[in-house]
Design a protein around this motif. Structure first.
Motif, PDB file in Angstrom:
ATOM      1  N   GLY A  92       2.973   1.088  -2.873  1.00  0.00           N
ATOM      2  CA  GLY A  92       2.243   0.405  -3.173  1.00  0.00           C
ATOM      3  C   GLY A  92       3.111  -1.011  -3.360  1.00  0.00           C
ATOM      4  N   LYS A  93       3.752  -0.985  -1.792  1.00  0.00           N
ATOM      5  CA  LYS A  93       4.364  -1.885  -1.333  1.00  0.00           C
ATOM      6  C   LYS A  93       3.577  -2.492  -0.621  1.00  0.00           C
ATOM      7  CE  LYS A  93       8.454  -3.826   1.090  1.00  0.00           C
ATOM      8  NZ  LYS A  93      10.060  -3.409   1.114  1.00  0.00           N
ATOM      9  N   MET A  94       2.996  -4.633  -1.209  1.00  0.00           N
ATOM     10  CA  MET A  94       2.450  -5.355  -0.164  1.00  0.00           C
ATOM     11  C   MET A  94       2.788  -5.843   0.199  1.00  0.00           C
ATOM     12  SD  MET A  94      -0.613  -3.275  -0.821  1.00  0.00           S
ATOM     13  CE  MET A  94      -2.003  -4.327  -0.314  1.00  0.00           C
ATOM     14  N   VAL A  95       2.398  -6.795   1.646  1.00  0.00           N
ATOM     15  CA  VAL A  95       3.047  -7.379   2.723  1.00  0.00           C
ATOM     16  C   VAL A  95       1.819  -8.370   3.065  1.00  0.00           C
ATOM     17  CG1 VAL A  95       4.834  -6.402   3.398  1.00  0.00           C
ATOM     18  CG2 VAL A  95       2.965  -6.685   4.268  1.00  0.00           C
ATOM     19  N   LYS A  96       1.782  -9.740   3.167  1.00  0.00           N
ATOM     20  CA  LYS A  96       0.593 -10.247   2.905  1.00  0.00           C
ATOM     21  C   LYS A  96       1.115 -10.543   4.648  1.00  0.00           C
ATOM     22  CE  LYS A  96      -0.511 -12.839   0.357  1.00  0.00           C
ATOM     23  NZ  LYS A  96      -1.216 -14.341  -0.508  1.00  0.00           N
ATOM     24  N   ILE A  97      -0.830 -10.211   5.505  1.00  0.00           N
ATOM     25  CA  ILE A  97      -0.549 -10.664   6.541  1.00  0.00           C
ATOM     26  C   ILE A  97      -1.547 -11.474   7.263  1.00  0.00           C
ATOM     27  CG2 ILE A  97      -0.427  -9.452   9.221  1.00  0.00           C
ATOM     28  CD1 ILE A  97       2.185  -9.165   7.584  1.00  0.00           C
ATOM     29  N   ARG A  98      -1.806 -13.112   7.392  1.00  0.00           N
ATOM     30  CA  ARG A  98      -2.559 -13.467   8.197  1.00  0.00           C
ATOM     31  C   ARG A  98      -3.843 -13.583   6.872  1.00  0.00           C
ATOM     32  NH1 ARG A  98      -2.379  -9.988  11.936  1.00  0.00           N
ATOM     33  NH2 ARG A  98      -1.435 -10.917  14.058  1.00  0.00           N
ATOM     34  N   GLU A  99      -2.986 -13.848   5.549  1.00  0.00           N
ATOM     35  CA  GLU A  99      -3.561 -13.512   4.483  1.00  0.00           C
ATOM     36  C   GLU A  99      -4.502 -12.722   3.706  1.00  0.00           C
ATOM     37  OE1 GLU A  99      -2.159 -17.071   2.858  1.00  0.00           O
ATOM     38  OE2 GLU A  99      -1.864 -17.665   4.712  1.00  0.00           O
ATOM     39  N   LYS A 100      -3.615 -11.373   4.890  1.00  0.00           N
ATOM     40  CA  LYS A 100      -4.531 -10.414   2.963  1.00  0.00           C
ATOM     41  C   LYS A 100      -3.454  -9.262   3.136  1.00  0.00           C
ATOM     42  CE  LYS A 100      -8.504 -11.566   4.614  1.00  0.00           C
ATOM     43  NZ  LYS A 100      -9.374 -11.909   3.385  1.00  0.00           N
ATOM     44  N   PRO A 101      -3.196  -8.703   2.100  1.00  0.00           N
ATOM     45  CA  PRO A 101      -2.746  -7.817   1.560  1.00  0.00           C
ATOM     46  C   PRO A 101      -2.893  -6.467   2.031  1.00  0.00           C
ATOM     47  CG  PRO A 101      -4.620  -7.946   0.023  1.00  0.00           C
ATOM     48  CD  PRO A 101      -4.803  -8.179   1.568  1.00  0.00           C
ATOM     49  N   LEU A 102      -1.592  -6.088   3.028  1.00  0.00           N
ATOM     50  CA  LEU A 102      -1.697  -5.077   4.053  1.00  0.00           C
ATOM     51  C   LEU A 102      -0.427  -4.081   3.186  1.00  0.00           C
ATOM     52  CD1 LEU A 102      -1.722  -6.104   7.516  1.00  0.00           C
ATOM     53  CD2 LEU A 102      -3.691  -5.641   5.793  1.00  0.00           C
ATOM     54  N   ASP A 103      -0.329  -3.080   3.931  1.00  0.00           N
ATOM     55  CA  ASP A 103       0.876  -1.758   3.391  1.00  0.00           C
ATOM     56  C   ASP A 103       1.487  -1.281   4.440  1.00  0.00           C
ATOM     57  OD1 ASP A 103      -1.396  -0.296   3.329  1.00  0.00           O
ATOM     58  OD2 ASP A 103      -2.056   0.203   1.078  1.00  0.00           O
ATOM     59  N   ASN A 104       1.611  -0.045   3.676  1.00  0.00           N
ATOM     60  CA  ASN A 104       1.781   1.432   4.936  1.00  0.00           C
ATOM     61  C   ASN A 104       0.526   1.780   5.761  1.00  0.00           C
ATOM     62  OD1 ASN A 104       4.624   0.952   3.792  1.00  0.00           O
ATOM     63  ND2 ASN A 104       5.002   2.666   3.031  1.00  0.00           N
ATOM     64  N   SER A 105      -0.026   2.126   4.741  1.00  0.00           N
ATOM     65  CA  SER A 105      -1.705   2.237   6.156  1.00  0.00           C
ATOM     66  C   SER A 105      -1.549   1.543   7.566  1.00  0.00           C
ATOM     67  CB  SER A 105      -2.550   2.479   5.150  1.00  0.00           C
ATOM     68  OG  SER A 105      -3.303   1.008   4.727  1.00  0.00           O
ATOM     69  N   TRP A 106      -0.643  -0.255   7.622  1.00  0.00           N
ATOM     70  CA  TRP A 106      -1.408  -0.814   8.083  1.00  0.00           C
ATOM     71  C   TRP A 106      -0.235  -0.987   9.131  1.00  0.00           C
ATOM     72  CZ3 TRP A 106      -6.049  -2.576   8.584  1.00  0.00           C
ATOM     73  CH2 TRP A 106      -6.879  -2.576   7.838  1.00  0.00           C
TER      74      TRP A 106
END
Length: 324
Positions: A178-192
């Motif tokens: 459930g942890k999300m980070v913002k990369i280029r203004e988009k929310p990404l998680d472990n699947s990325w």
């Protein structure tokens, strides 16, 4: 074929590693003028990347960070924007083969690290090892195919443990935390997260993708992938004068783009590829029908009476095998 010879002798490769030059490396930035930019110094980029490759080879083959290495090979390629990157194939010794999921997890991670416990690694994963965003988040990304999906199959599926996939690709441990980070203004998680080795990513601070070659099915494709050569373009040059007869065959041209870092790399004489141990091709010939080299003014009797001309690499190879 030389690369496949390594597979025939040592078995399939165990690891596939890709390392890309980082123009923000301190070794590059500290030698730039205040008004200069990294892309204006292809000589500096080439030299620093060459030094990084030498250090990576030492880590792999001498420090044995993955275990004892039986053989490896690598090739240097240059991206469309000019930055060099290297593809490594690593074949481990039999006692260090990656067999269990625990062995995979000890080398490769495909999750976001703990921001508190490993802040430096966390920042480097966010900077270098997050794919995209693409797909529904950004359909204009360069990885998107015409059919509307990512050619690298991101986002990946979540998995509580590492598994061997049905298509010869490993399914790495990617928990849905459930942890999300913002990369280029988009929310990404472990699947990325692109699979990486924490030690190498922390040491080299650049894109460092490490994958397990989990099945013999991928061997031929991967060797073809890293030995595919440079990109080329075919075009025709036409004269606008309608009264001039155009010879389409003579006007046809085949060319390729050589970026400044690639040009300086070749001018410096740095190797484009390397294989260890080396593979030497033997010239095949029938008995007494080998090629013989001699000077034009040499005496023919002297040549015929020289016992060395009867000894070729092929005959000596068979003699060595017989003695063994």
């Amino acid at each position: 074929m030389d690369a496949i010879a390594l597979v025939q002798h040592f078995g399939k490769p165990d690891l596939f590693l890709t390392m890309t030059c980082n123009p923000a490396w301190p070794e590059i930035k500290e030698h730039l003028l205040s008004t200069d930019e990294a892309q204006n110094r292809p000589d500096l980029i080439s030299r620093v990347f060459r030094a990084k490759i030498a250090e990576l080879k030492t880590d792999i083959s001498k420090r044995n960070i993955f275990g004892k290495v039986a053989a490896y090979m690598y090739t240097i390629e240059f991206q469309k924007r000019g930055l060099p990157h290297a593809h490594f194939f690593i074949i481990l010794a039999n006692e260090y083969k990656l067999i269990t999921p625990e062995a995979y997890n000890s080398i490769i991670s495909a999750e976001l690290p703990d921001e508190v416990k490993e802040p430096d690694l966390y920042q480097r994963v966010l900077k270098h090892m997050m794919h995209g965003p693409c797909g529904d988040l950004d359909s204009t990304n360069s990885c998107m195919k015409k059919k509307g999906y990512c050619k690298f199959s991101y986002p990946k599926q979540f998995a509580d443990q590492t598994l061997k996939g049905k298509d010869a690709c490993s399914i790495y441990k990617r928990r849905n935390t459930g942890k999300m980070v913002k990369i280029r203004e988009k929310p990404l998680d472990n699947s990325w997260v692109v699979p990486y080795n924490p030690f190498l990513l922390g040491k080299f601070n650049c894109h460092m993708n490490v994958e397990v070659c989990s099945d013999i099915k991928v061997v031929k494709y991967l060797y073809k992938y890293i030995c595919k050569g440079h990109d080329k373009i075919a075009f025709a040059v036409n004269n606008n004068d309608v009264n001039v007869e155009i010879d389409e065959i003579k006007e046809y041209q085949s060319a390729r783009w050589v970026s400044p870092p690639e040009a300086t790399w070749r001018l410096f004489g740095f190797p484009i590829s390397e294989m260890n141990p080396s593979v030497l091709q033997l010239q095949l010939h029938l008995k007494g029908q080998q090629f013989v080299s001699f000077k034009s003014n040499a005496d023919i009797n002297t040549i015929l009476n020289n016992p060395m001309i009867k000894m070729t690499m092929l005959t000596e190879f068979f003699l060595y095998e017989y003695i063994e």
